[in-house]
Design a protein around this motif. Structure first.
Motif, short mmCIF file in Angstrom:
data_model
loop_
_atom_site.label_atom_id
_atom_site.label_comp_id
_atom_site.label_asym_id
_atom_site.label_seq_id
_atom_site.Cartn_x
_atom_site.Cartn_y
_atom_site.Cartn_z
N PHE A 115 -14.59 -10.86 -2.99
CA PHE A 115 -14.22 -9.51 -2.99
C PHE A 115 -13.89 -8.74 -4.31
O PHE A 115 -13.08 -9.59 -5.02
CB PHE A 115 -13.01 -9.06 -1.97
CG PHE A 115 -13.37 -9.70 -0.52
CD1 PHE A 115 -13.51 -8.70 0.46
CD2 PHE A 115 -13.44 -10.97 -0.07
CE1 PHE A 115 -13.67 -8.96 1.75
CE2 PHE A 115 -13.71 -11.26 1.44
CZ PHE A 115 -13.84 -10.26 2.00
N VAL A 116 -14.59 -7.79 -4.48
CA VAL A 116 -14.03 -6.98 -5.64
C VAL A 116 -13.99 -5.46 -5.91
O VAL A 116 -14.72 -4.92 -5.14
CB VAL A 116 -15.50 -7.38 -6.72
CG1 VAL A 116 -16.68 -6.95 -6.39
CG2 VAL A 116 -15.26 -6.78 -7.98
N ASP A 117 -13.12 -5.17 -6.52
CA ASP A 117 -12.80 -3.71 -6.56
C ASP A 117 -14.00 -2.94 -7.05
O ASP A 117 -14.50 -3.59 -8.20
CB ASP A 117 -11.34 -3.36 -7.24
CG ASP A 117 -10.18 -3.26 -6.37
OD1 ASP A 117 -10.45 -3.23 -4.95
OD2 ASP A 117 -9.07 -3.43 -6.65
N GLY A 118 -14.22 -1.83 -6.85
CA GLY A 118 -15.30 -1.11 -7.18
C GLY A 118 -15.38 -0.91 -8.77
O GLY A 118 -16.37 -1.03 -9.43
N ASP A 119 -14.33 -0.64 -9.37
CA ASP A 119 -14.22 -0.56 -10.74
C ASP A 119 -14.27 -1.69 -11.68
O ASP A 119 -14.54 -1.74 -12.80
CB ASP A 119 -13.05 0.25 -11.44
CG ASP A 119 -11.63 -0.46 -10.75
OD1 ASP A 119 -11.75 -1.09 -9.99
OD2 ASP A 119 -10.52 -0.08 -11.65
N LEU A 120 -14.13 -2.88 -11.00
CA LEU A 120 -14.25 -4.35 -11.64
C LEU A 120 -15.81 -4.81 -11.12
O LEU A 120 -16.08 -6.07 -11.99
CB LEU A 120 -13.13 -5.16 -11.08
CG LEU A 120 -11.74 -4.67 -11.20
CD1 LEU A 120 -10.92 -5.73 -10.60
CD2 LEU A 120 -11.71 -4.55 -12.87
N VAL A 121 -16.66 -4.31 -10.83
CA VAL A 121 -17.94 -4.34 -10.47
C VAL A 121 -18.70 -4.97 -11.68
O VAL A 121 -19.41 -5.94 -11.57
CB VAL A 121 -18.81 -3.76 -9.59
CG1 VAL A 121 -20.17 -3.86 -9.58
CG2 VAL A 121 -18.26 -3.77 -8.00
N PRO A 122 -18.77 -4.11 -12.67
CA PRO A 122 -19.55 -4.51 -13.96
C PRO A 122 -19.02 -6.03 -14.43
O PRO A 122 -19.86 -6.62 -15.01
CB PRO A 122 -19.09 -3.27 -14.84
CG PRO A 122 -18.74 -2.22 -13.99
CD PRO A 122 -18.01 -2.70 -12.56
N LEU A 123 -18.00 -6.18 -14.41
CA LEU A 123 -17.40 -7.75 -14.79
C LEU A 123 -18.16 -8.78 -14.28
O LEU A 123 -18.76 -9.69 -14.90
CB LEU A 123 -15.95 -7.84 -14.67
CG LEU A 123 -14.92 -7.10 -15.46
CD1 LEU A 123 -13.39 -7.33 -14.95
CD2 LEU A 123 -14.97 -7.20 -16.96
N LEU A 124 -18.48 -8.62 -12.84
CA LEU A 124 -19.06 -9.48 -12.01
C LEU A 124 -20.59 -9.41 -12.34
O LEU A 124 -21.41 -10.51 -12.26
CB LEU A 124 -18.69 -9.69 -10.66
CG LEU A 124 -17.42 -10.40 -10.33
CD1 LEU A 124 -17.38 -10.21 -8.78
CD2 LEU A 124 -17.47 -11.65 -10.65
N GLU A 125 -21.07 -8.15 -12.13
CA GLU A 125 -22.48 -8.18 -12.57
C GLU A 125 -23.18 -8.98 -13.58
O GLU A 125 -24.32 -9.42 -13.75
CB GLU A 125 -22.92 -6.67 -12.80
CG GLU A 125 -22.69 -6.14 -11.28
CD GLU A 125 -23.11 -4.34 -11.43
OE1 GLU A 125 -23.86 -3.87 -10.60
OE2 GLU A 125 -22.84 -3.66 -12.46
N ASN A 126 -22.42 -8.98 -14.84
CA ASN A 126 -22.77 -9.86 -15.93
C ASN A 126 -22.73 -11.10 -15.68
O ASN A 126 -23.51 -12.09 -16.53
CB ASN A 126 -22.02 -9.46 -17.17
CG ASN A 126 -21.82 -8.12 -17.67
OD1 ASN A 126 -22.79 -7.30 -17.71
ND2 ASN A 126 -20.84 -7.69 -18.18
N LEU A 127 -22.27 -11.69 -14.65
CA LEU A 127 -22.35 -13.25 -14.32
C LEU A 127 -23.09 -13.37 -13.16
O LEU A 127 -23.17 -14.71 -12.65
CB LEU A 127 -20.79 -13.45 -13.91
CG LEU A 127 -19.76 -13.57 -14.95
CD1 LEU A 127 -18.42 -13.60 -14.61
CD2 LEU A 127 -19.74 -13.99 -16.24
N ALA A 128 -23.49 -12.63 -12.51
CA ALA A 128 -24.26 -12.78 -11.05
C ALA A 128 -25.12 -13.75 -11.12
O ALA A 128 -25.17 -14.74 -10.13
CB ALA A 128 -24.70 -11.43 -10.79
#
Length: 181
Positions: A115-128
């Motif tokens: 579960f990720v807050d919308g403004d933190l999505v870019p942090l996870l996108e780099n790791l997907a």
């Protein structure tokens, strides 16, 4: 002679039930970017049950790790109870860690859902591409900078929508893992 200790396990389920029963009309207030979000403990309890149903439908079982990369908001509060009360393990991720550290921690825990807050999505996108155990991303709130790299992904409100507002919580041993720190 009987001891004076309580005769039930010390699990979060009792905290959940107590909050809903004794404080049903008390408000939970979360400051958001636009305005405060307000709802009662009774409403919170219903959303926690809906979330537990959604997690079960998504395949989460007792002992599975479910991660959060989120700020301290009402949705995160719902996660803090739904996940451990259904027997899964809450895994809060530290937003201040480096990408390599987050990747290692997520993989080591074998998180099933994040579960990720919308403004933190870019942090996870780099790791997907580095997170093979993650089967679903649930986005909490607006994600204006998202590129769509987190797949499959669903909006939090859509994820919990349509489920019953009560849940048959399992009986858990008080030594059952509730969270990973």
């Amino acid at each position: 002679m009987q001891g004076l200790m309580m005769d039930y396990p010390l699990t979060l389920q009792y905290v959940l039930h107590r909050a809903v029963q004794l404080f049903s009309r008390k408000e939970i207030v979360t400051e958001t970017e636009s305005e405060p979000h307000r709802y009662t403990y009774a409403e919170w309890g219903k959303r926690v049950a809906k979330l537990a149903h959604a997690l079960k439908q998504a395949g989460v079982q007792e002992g599975d790790r479910v991660a959060t990369l989120a700020w301290n908001t009402y949705r995160h509060f719902e996660l803090y109870f739904a996940i451990p009360c259904m027997g899964a393990v809450l895994h809060t991720l530290n937003i201040r860690l480096f990408a390599e550290q987050l990747s290692y921690i997520i993989n080591n825990a074998e998180d099933k859902i994040i579960f990720v807050d919308g403004d933190l999505v870019p942090l996870l996108e780099n790791l997907a591409d580095e997170l093979p155990s993650v089967k679903l991303y649930v986005i909490m709130g607006e994600a204006p900078a998202a590129t769509g790299k987190l797949q499959p992904a669903v909006d939090y409100e859509t994820f919990i929508g349509g489920y019953p507002t009560s849940y048959d919580w399992p009986t858990l041993d008080e030594n059952t893992a509730a969270a990973m720190c």
